[in-house]
Design a protein around this motif. Structure first.
Motif, mmCIF file in Angstrom:
data_model
loop_
_atom_site.group_PDB
_atom_site.id
_atom_site.type_symbol
_atom_site.label_atom_id
_atom_site.label_comp_id
_atom_site.label_asym_id
_atom_site.label_seq_id
_atom_site.Cartn_x
_atom_site.Cartn_y
_atom_site.Cartn_z
ATOM 1 N N MET A 1 0.839 -1.175 0.000
ATOM 2 C CA MET A 1 0.000 0.000 0.000
ATOM 3 C C MET A 1 0.881 1.235 0.000
ATOM 4 N N ALA A 2 0.534 2.231 -0.797
ATOM 5 C CA ALA A 2 1.306 3.462 -0.817
ATOM 6 C C ALA A 2 0.374 4.592 -0.480
ATOM 7 N N ASP A 3 0.181 4.790 0.808
ATOM 8 C CA ASP A 3 -0.825 5.762 1.168
ATOM 9 C C ASP A 3 -0.314 6.813 2.124
ATOM 10 N N LEU A 4 0.785 6.562 2.832
ATOM 11 C CA LEU A 4 1.263 7.503 3.830
ATOM 12 C C LEU A 4 2.757 7.690 3.630
ATOM 13 N N PHE A 5 3.164 8.912 3.275
ATOM 14 C CA PHE A 5 4.561 9.086 2.968
ATOM 15 C C PHE A 5 5.078 10.404 3.509
ATOM 16 N N GLY A 62 -9.439 0.017 10.480
ATOM 17 C CA GLY A 62 -9.572 1.287 9.795
ATOM 18 C C GLY A 62 -10.051 1.113 8.372
ATOM 19 N N PRO A 63 -10.416 2.209 7.702
ATOM 20 C CA PRO A 63 -10.907 2.141 6.327
ATOM 21 C C PRO A 63 -9.791 1.803 5.356
ATOM 22 N N PRO A 64 -10.134 1.532 4.099
ATOM 23 C CA PRO A 64 -9.100 1.206 3.114
ATOM 24 C C PRO A 64 -8.184 2.404 2.852
ATOM 25 N N GLY A 65 -6.948 2.101 2.468
ATOM 26 C CA GLY A 65 -6.033 3.120 2.008
ATOM 27 C C GLY A 65 -5.458 4.022 3.070
ATOM 28 N N VAL A 66 -5.347 3.546 4.311
ATOM 29 C CA VAL A 66 -4.808 4.400 5.377
ATOM 30 C C VAL A 66 -3.495 3.877 5.942
ATOM 31 N N GLY A 67 -2.985 2.770 5.410
ATOM 32 C CA GLY A 67 -1.648 2.343 5.797
ATOM 33 C C GLY A 67 -1.531 1.060 6.583
ATOM 34 N N LYS A 68 -2.568 0.252 6.646
ATOM 35 C CA LYS A 68 -2.513 -0.948 7.484
ATOM 36 C C LYS A 68 -1.421 -1.912 7.019
ATOM 37 N N THR A 69 -1.395 -2.212 5.714
ATOM 38 C CA THR A 69 -0.397 -3.146 5.199
ATOM 39 C C THR A 69 1.007 -2.561 5.284
ATOM 40 N N THR A 70 1.119 -1.297 4.925
ATOM 41 C CA THR A 70 2.430 -0.643 4.949
ATOM 42 C C THR A 70 3.040 -0.657 6.340
ATOM 43 N N LEU A 142 1.082 -11.992 15.453
ATOM 44 C CA LEU A 142 -0.036 -11.747 14.544
ATOM 45 C C LEU A 142 -0.330 -10.259 14.427
ATOM 46 N N VAL A 143 -0.446 -9.788 13.192
ATOM 47 C CA VAL A 143 -0.948 -8.436 12.919
ATOM 48 C C VAL A 143 -2.101 -8.595 11.940
ATOM 49 N N GLY A 144 -3.305 -8.367 12.415
ATOM 50 C CA GLY A 144 -4.477 -8.476 11.561
ATOM 51 C C GLY A 144 -4.929 -7.113 11.091
ATOM 52 N N ALA A 145 -5.600 -7.066 9.958
ATOM 53 C CA ALA A 145 -6.156 -5.820 9.429
ATOM 54 C C ALA A 145 -7.620 -6.041 9.103
ATOM 55 N N THR A 146 -8.456 -5.104 9.492
ATOM 56 C CA THR A 146 -9.884 -5.237 9.231
ATOM 57 C C THR A 146 -10.517 -3.878 9.029
ATOM 58 N N THR A 147 -11.501 -3.838 8.153
ATOM 59 C CA THR A 147 -12.288 -2.625 7.971
ATOM 60 C C THR A 147 -13.571 -2.685 8.797
ATOM 61 N N GLU A 148 -13.821 -3.819 9.442
ATOM 62 C CA GLU A 148 -15.031 -4.004 10.238
ATOM 63 C C GLU A 148 -14.699 -3.914 11.728
ATOM 64 N N ASN A 149 -15.715 -3.628 12.514
ATOM 65 C CA ASN A 149 -15.533 -3.480 13.954
ATOM 66 C C ASN A 149 -15.061 -4.802 14.569
ATOM 67 N N PRO A 150 -13.854 -4.841 15.127
ATOM 68 C CA PRO A 150 -13.346 -6.101 15.698
ATOM 69 C C PRO A 150 -14.217 -6.641 16.819
ATOM 70 N N SER A 151 -14.901 -5.762 17.525
ATOM 71 C CA SER A 151 -15.756 -6.206 18.632
ATOM 72 C C SER A 151 -16.822 -7.171 18.151
ATOM 73 N N PHE A 152 -17.283 -6.980 16.907
ATOM 74 C CA PHE A 152 -18.342 -7.819 16.365
ATOM 75 C C PHE A 152 -17.809 -8.967 15.513
ATOM 76 N N GLU A 153 -16.636 -8.791 14.920
ATOM 77 C CA GLU A 153 -16.177 -9.720 13.899
ATOM 78 C C GLU A 153 -15.081 -10.683 14.357
ATOM 79 N N LEU A 154 -14.368 -10.361 15.433
ATOM 80 C CA LEU A 154 -13.259 -11.211 15.861
ATOM 81 C C LEU A 154 -13.589 -11.924 17.163
ATOM 82 N N ASN A 155 -13.060 -13.143 17.309
ATOM 83 C CA ASN A 155 -13.280 -13.937 18.516
ATOM 84 C C ASN A 155 -12.716 -13.214 19.737
ATOM 85 N N ALA A 156 -13.402 -13.377 20.850
ATOM 86 C CA ALA A 156 -12.926 -12.762 22.091
ATOM 87 C C ALA A 156 -11.543 -13.275 22.455
#
Length: 438
Positions: A1-5, A62-70, A142-156
């Motif tokens: 991703m090339a979003d923050l430089f 966070g939303p797409p294109g904000v630097g999660k992968t980078t 582990l470093v996970g990336a998600t655009t959805e609320n982790p509280s609802f989508e990821l295991n406790a």
């Protein structure tokens, strides 16, 4: 991703002009990252972890294109961990087993593994659970990336072993730095007026990767002079606003609409109403939510609010779209400007709670009917005072169970029509006290 430089550091590989601009501008160190100082700053979570040499498992939300992968890739570089990237969209159990086995072999050779999982929320519960033993024994970080609320989508269990860091949309200042960085790389300025440049940032909608893609398109055009906003928008398609009718953004925007109405701000309410329509929301859903606002937040302070909402809903059904949305917009304005009261809502909840606690207490005998002779002989209905026959049409009798102390659930506010209802409540309370003294 090339979003923050950084706007003052040029990657060494930038000479390969055939590579996409986003790739050419990819940061080489965390210090080159633009934005996200709430997680990268010296006193921010990642800054503190790196300074202490203790990096824990993470979830970037966070939303797409904000630097999660980078940022994940650069974290691996900064900590000398082997970087492995997988996507939950394309990976299943067999792929995960291979990743874990390779990480285990690496660990026996003294090399740690940072496993970056994009769209981690798309893994099911069993797949998410498969990470746990490898996180606990240190095989992977582990470093996970998600655009959805982790509280609802990821295991406790996963959340308890990882720190959630929120990455935000790039603001205009960040996008300006990124555009300047791109211009330096391309060795030319964007052929845009000041207003068109601002419109370009609006089109990017906080997504750095989108901005770089748009810049790449613009610089490929053969134009003479600077393009104004109208010329730019004719040549570029505006990016659709981020909106998922069944996801997190849906609930964020309806909450914003509801709270704007509750806060008596018609302009903000119309904005969020329009944002939802532009995102493709079903107007019928909005009509139903507006009716709920009338019941919950306005209620008897303005009884007409419910009627306005019902008529707006009916008008939409008869007119259809797009004219019908205007009726709903007018209901939004009316609700925002109406006097507010949740006294009825509070009273209802209090009454339900008391009803649950009081069990099966029967009504007092004097208000029970006696349709048979036996019931009459047992005292059913004995002593009942018919209010229409009483002075002022009010008997003042107690209608609660005999064992219950009289509560007061409804306490009207001194706003709108409820101000008059408050006077009635006070009037009957005084009259009730007078009847009990007689």
């Amino acid at each position: 991703m090339a979003d923050l430089f950084s706007d003052d550091t040029k990657p060494a590989a930038a000479t390969t002009a055939h590579r996409p601009l986003a790739d050419r501008l990819r940061p080489q160190t965390l210090g080159q990252v633009i934005g996200q100082q709430q997680v990268l700053g010296e006193d921010a979570p990642l800054g503190v972890m790196l300074a202490s040499g203790s990096l824990s498992s993470l979830v970037f939300w966070g939303p797409p294109g904000v630097g999660k992968t980078t940022i994940a890739r650069l974290l691996a570089n900064e900590t000398d961990l082997h970087f492995v990237q997988i996507s939950a969209i394309f990976s299943g159990v067999p792929e995960l087993r291979k990743v874990f086995e390779a990480a285990r072999l690496r660990a026996t050779n003294g090399q740690g593994t940072l496993l970056f999982v994009d769209e981690i929320h798309r893994f099911n519960k069993a797949q998410q659970d498969s990470f746990l033993p490898h996180m606990e024994d240190g095989t992977i970080l582990l470093v996970g990336a998600t655009t959805e609320n982790p509280s609802f989508e990821l295991n406790a269990a996963v959340l308890s072993r990882a720190q959630v860091l929120v990455l935000t949309r790039l603001d205009v200042g960040d996008l300006e730095k990124l555009a300047a960085r791109a211009e330096a790389e391309l060795e030319r300025r964007l052929p845009l007026t000041v207003q068109a440049r601002a419109s370009l940032f609006e089109m990017a909608d906080g997504d750095g990767r989108t901005l770089l893609n748009l810049i790449e398109q613009i610089t490929a055009w053969k134009v003479s002079g600077d393009l104004d906003t109208e010329a730019l928008t004719k040549r570029l398609m505006r990016r659709a606003a981020k909106y998922d009718k069944s996801g997190e953004e849906h609930y964020n925007l309806i909450s914003a609409l509801h709270k704007s109405v509750r806060g008596s701000d018609p302009d903000a309410a119309l904005y969020w109403y329009s944002r939802m329509l532009e995102g493709g929301e079903d107007p019928r859903y909005l009509a139903r939510r507006l009716l709920r606002m009338a019941v919950e937040d306005i209620a008897l302070a303005d009884p007409q609010a419910q009627t306005i909402c019902l008529h707006a809903w009916e008008t939409f059904e008869r007119l259809g779209s797009p004219e019908g949305e205007l009726a709903l917009a007018q209901a939004v304005i009316y609700l925002a400007l109406a006097p507010k009261s949740n006294a009825g809502y509070v009273a209802y909840k209090a009454a339900r709670e008391t009803a649950r606690k009081s069990g099966s207490e029967p009504p007092p005998m004097h208000i029970l009917n006696a349709p048979t002779k036996l019931m009459s002989e047992q005292g059913f209905g004995a002593g009942y005072a018919y209010d229409h026959d009483a002075e002022d049409g009010f008997s003042g009798q107690d209608y609660f169970p005999d064992t219950m102390k009289r509560p007061q659930f409804y306490q009207p506010v001194a706003r709108g029509f409820e101000r008059d209802l408050g006077k009635r409540v006070e009037y009957f309370a005084k009259l009730r006290a007078k009847r009990q003294e007689e």
